[in-house]
Design a protein around this motif. Structure first.
Motif, short mmCIF file in Angstrom:
data_model
loop_
_atom_site.label_atom_id
_atom_site.label_comp_id
_atom_site.label_asym_id
_atom_site.label_seq_id
_atom_site.Cartn_x
_atom_site.Cartn_y
_atom_site.Cartn_z
N ASN A 1 44.99 29.62 45.73
CA ASN A 1 44.80 29.95 44.31
C ASN A 1 43.44 29.51 43.80
N GLU A 2 43.02 28.32 44.25
CA GLU A 2 41.71 27.82 43.81
C GLU A 2 40.59 28.72 44.36
N VAL A 3 40.77 29.15 45.60
CA VAL A 3 39.76 30.05 46.18
C VAL A 3 39.74 31.37 45.42
N ALA A 4 40.93 31.87 45.12
CA ALA A 4 41.01 33.14 44.39
C ALA A 4 40.30 33.02 43.04
N ASP A 5 40.47 31.86 42.39
CA ASP A 5 39.79 31.65 41.09
C ASP A 5 38.27 31.73 41.26
N LEU A 6 37.78 31.10 42.34
CA LEU A 6 36.33 31.13 42.57
C LEU A 6 35.85 32.56 42.87
N MET B 1 42.54 39.30 35.83
CA MET B 1 41.64 40.05 36.73
C MET B 1 42.22 40.04 38.15
N THR B 2 42.33 41.22 38.73
CA THR B 2 42.92 41.29 40.06
C THR B 2 41.90 40.79 41.11
N LEU B 3 42.45 40.33 42.20
CA LEU B 3 41.60 39.83 43.27
C LEU B 3 40.98 41.02 44.01
N PRO B 4 39.65 41.00 44.18
CA PRO B 4 39.05 42.12 44.93
C PRO B 4 39.49 42.08 46.39
N GLU B 5 39.27 43.19 47.09
CA GLU B 5 39.66 43.26 48.51
C GLU B 5 38.82 42.29 49.34
N ARG B 6 39.32 41.97 50.53
CA ARG B 6 38.68 40.94 51.36
C ARG B 6 37.22 41.25 51.66
N GLY B 7 36.90 42.51 51.79
CA GLY B 7 35.53 42.90 52.11
C GLY B 7 34.53 42.49 51.03
N LYS C 1 33.21 38.20 38.50
CA LYS C 1 32.88 38.39 37.08
C LYS C 1 31.35 38.44 36.90
N THR C 2 30.67 37.56 37.61
CA THR C 2 29.20 37.55 37.54
C THR C 2 28.63 38.88 38.06
N ILE C 3 29.22 39.35 39.17
CA ILE C 3 28.74 40.63 39.75
C ILE C 3 29.03 41.78 38.79
#
Lengths: 374, 155
Positions: B112-117, B1-7, B123-125
């Protein structure tokens, strides 16, 4: 007449407060209701409190309902009291409801609206017959309701936004052209209503108005004390993403979302000035939470007050001062319930006047004394 | 799953497990010598809405807002900023998310840990979004003229 300071009743008041709290538990062998349960299982009542309190704080709205024993007026009052203690940190950028994440969308004007009609969670097709099985609903059956509904949750290909019905009508030239108005809106939380007020004040007042109050005045228009004759162009329920500037970059970021109900009504057409084509007139309603009656009633009153502004009010629902000063639940409830408070001096005065009048009548039988009559 | 944008990070982190967010932020705060760049604040914001019939704006009501900004020491010794603004009234959560925002935005150790969170929250959203989509698609009205094929017969 004068006011006098009295004391007494402190013990009775303390005990009354204690009794009110104990009343929640005196009903027998039941468990305390969770605030989260109120939010999820009584969402329509919860939504009323959110909108009438004027503060979108789902947790506090649920707590307020629990604390007020389910009285939505008292619960909304608590939210208003809380908000008055909080600092104002910001005003959001202008939000456009076309970005709402919808769960319901219907139109009474056209069956084939762009994007289609989706009923979502609608109370309209219930038969208002009791389901007695809910009196004895067990936990497994209750949990199965969600499990069964969520079963086979597919990846649906749906657009993230849906076009507005009014925009389709506007494109056909059936509505007047409109240019965005970016004037600073009236802030009803900081300034009193001094009439005439701008439309932004009217919309804000109605958005936190009491559902029954708005409905009663809109109903007077529907029944004939007015001539809006509305058609629901579109009614939407959904979640509006809230964006605020990032504290570091200043770029808009999503800070959360609010559930809102929004309604546009299409009303009678009017001749335009300067020989332009006649077009339909419109009314707008929106509020926090899922509350369709409120959004529709607000849209009707928006339209009727616009008509009153243009042509002069001919009916109560067209008179902005009459409507806006009587739809706030906290103000009207407060005025109503204040009559329960001691009025010993004023009533003593009434008694004195009545006795004096009676005494005069005994002295002059057959002659009416109107001077002190109310 | 790609990381969403900062916003979208703040909202995703709000949707993640709150305790996990606070615990990770506490650890990364120590690691990167986090210091507040201004006092975290909680209060209200007026929600300004554009209505759709005359395109006028008005205030629909108020929303709770918590905001925080932190400075974090990067490997080169310079300080970089992280920030958060949430529809919430917890300054503690806002400060924690500001730390995670700064770590992820500047790719500091622990990113990386932050990105995982963030991904877990997203995923919940996304699941919530699928539920809402199902609310629409399962209740889509299938209009047809009386007597025509296509009358609503499915359950």
């Amino acid at each position: 007449m004068s006011y006098v300071a009295i004391k007494g009743g402190a013990h009775a008041i303390a005990q009354s407060n204690r009794l009110l709290d104990a009343l929640r538990a005196l009903g027998g062998d039941n468990s305390p209701i969770e605030a989260a349960t109120i939010e999820t299982q009584l969402p329509l009542l919860h939504g009323r409190v959110l909108s009438e309190g004027g503060l979108y704080h789902p947790t506090l709205a649920a707590l307020a309902l629990k604390q007020s024993l389910g009285d939505p007026l008292e619960a909304a009052f608590m939210l208003r009291a809380y908000r008055s203690t909080q600092p104002r940190l910001a005003t959001t950028p202008i939000h456009d409801t076309s970005r709402m994440r919808l769960i319901r969308r219907i139109s009474a004007a056209f069956k084939d609206i762009p994007g289609g009609q989706m009923l979502g969670p609608a109370p309209d097709y219930l038969q208002r017959l009791f389901r007695f099985d809910l009196l004895d609903e067990d936990q497994p059956t209750f949990k199965a309701l969600a499990r069964d509904w969520l079963d086979n949750l597919a990846e649906e290909e749906l657009p993230s936004t849906f076009p507005k019905v009014v925009e389709a009508l506007r494109a056909e030239g059936l509505l007047a052209e409109a240019d965005p108005i970016d004037d600073e809106p009236f802030d009803i939380t900081r300034a009193p209503l001094v009439f005439p007020v701008p439309r932004s004040a009217a919309l804000a007042t109605m958005a936190r108005g009491e559902t029954g109050g708005l409905l009663a005045l809109a109903y007077s228009n529907m029944r004939g004390y007015g001539d809006v004759h509305p058609t629901v162009g579109e009614l939407r329920v959904g979640y509006l993403p809230i964006t605020l500037p990032h504290p570091v970059t200043g770029e808009p970021i999503e800070a959360g979302e609010v559930l809102i109900t929004e309604c546009e009504i299409v009303a009678m057409y009017e001749e335009a000035d300067g020989g332009a084509k006649p077009t339909f007139t419109l009314g707008y309603g929106a509020c926090f939470g899922h509350n369709e009656v409120k959004a529709i009633a607000m849209a009707i009153l928006d339209r009727s007050m616009q008509a009153g502004r243009t042509h002069g009010p001919k009916n109560p629902s067209e008179d902005a001062e009459f409507v806006l000063l009587h739809v706030d639940g906290i103000e009207s409830m407060g005025f109503c319930t204040h009559y329960k408070m001691p009025h010993y001096i004023t009533f003593q005065s009434d008694l004195d006047r009545l006795r004096t009048t009676q005494a005069k009548q005994v002295a002059r039988p057959g002659k009416k004394d109107q001077t002190n009559a109310r | 799953m790609t990381l969403p944008e900062r916003g979208l990070w703040s909202r995703a982190l709000m949707a993640a497990d709150e305790e996990a967010v606070i615990v990770l932020a506490e650890r990364l705060s120590l690691q990167h010598d986090a210091r507040p760049a201004g006092q975290p604040r909680a209060g209200l914001a007026l929600l300004r809405l554009r209505e759709s019939v005359a395109l006028d704006t008005f205030y629909l009501g108020e929303i709770p807002v918590a905001t925080a900004r932190v400075a974090l020491r990067a490997p080169d010794g310079l300080y970089v900023d992280g920030g958060a603004v949430l529809m919430d009234d917890s300054t503690e959560l806002a400060a924690a998310i500001a730390v995670l925002d700064g770590v992820l935005a500047h790719d500091l150790a622990g990113a990386n840990e932050v990105a995982d969170l963030v991904r877990k929250g997203q995923k919940t959203i996304d699941r919530e979004g699928r539920i809402r989509n199902a609310m629409l698609s399962r209740t889509r009205v299938d209009f047809a003229l009386m007597g025509e094929a296509g009358d609503d017969t499915h359950s």
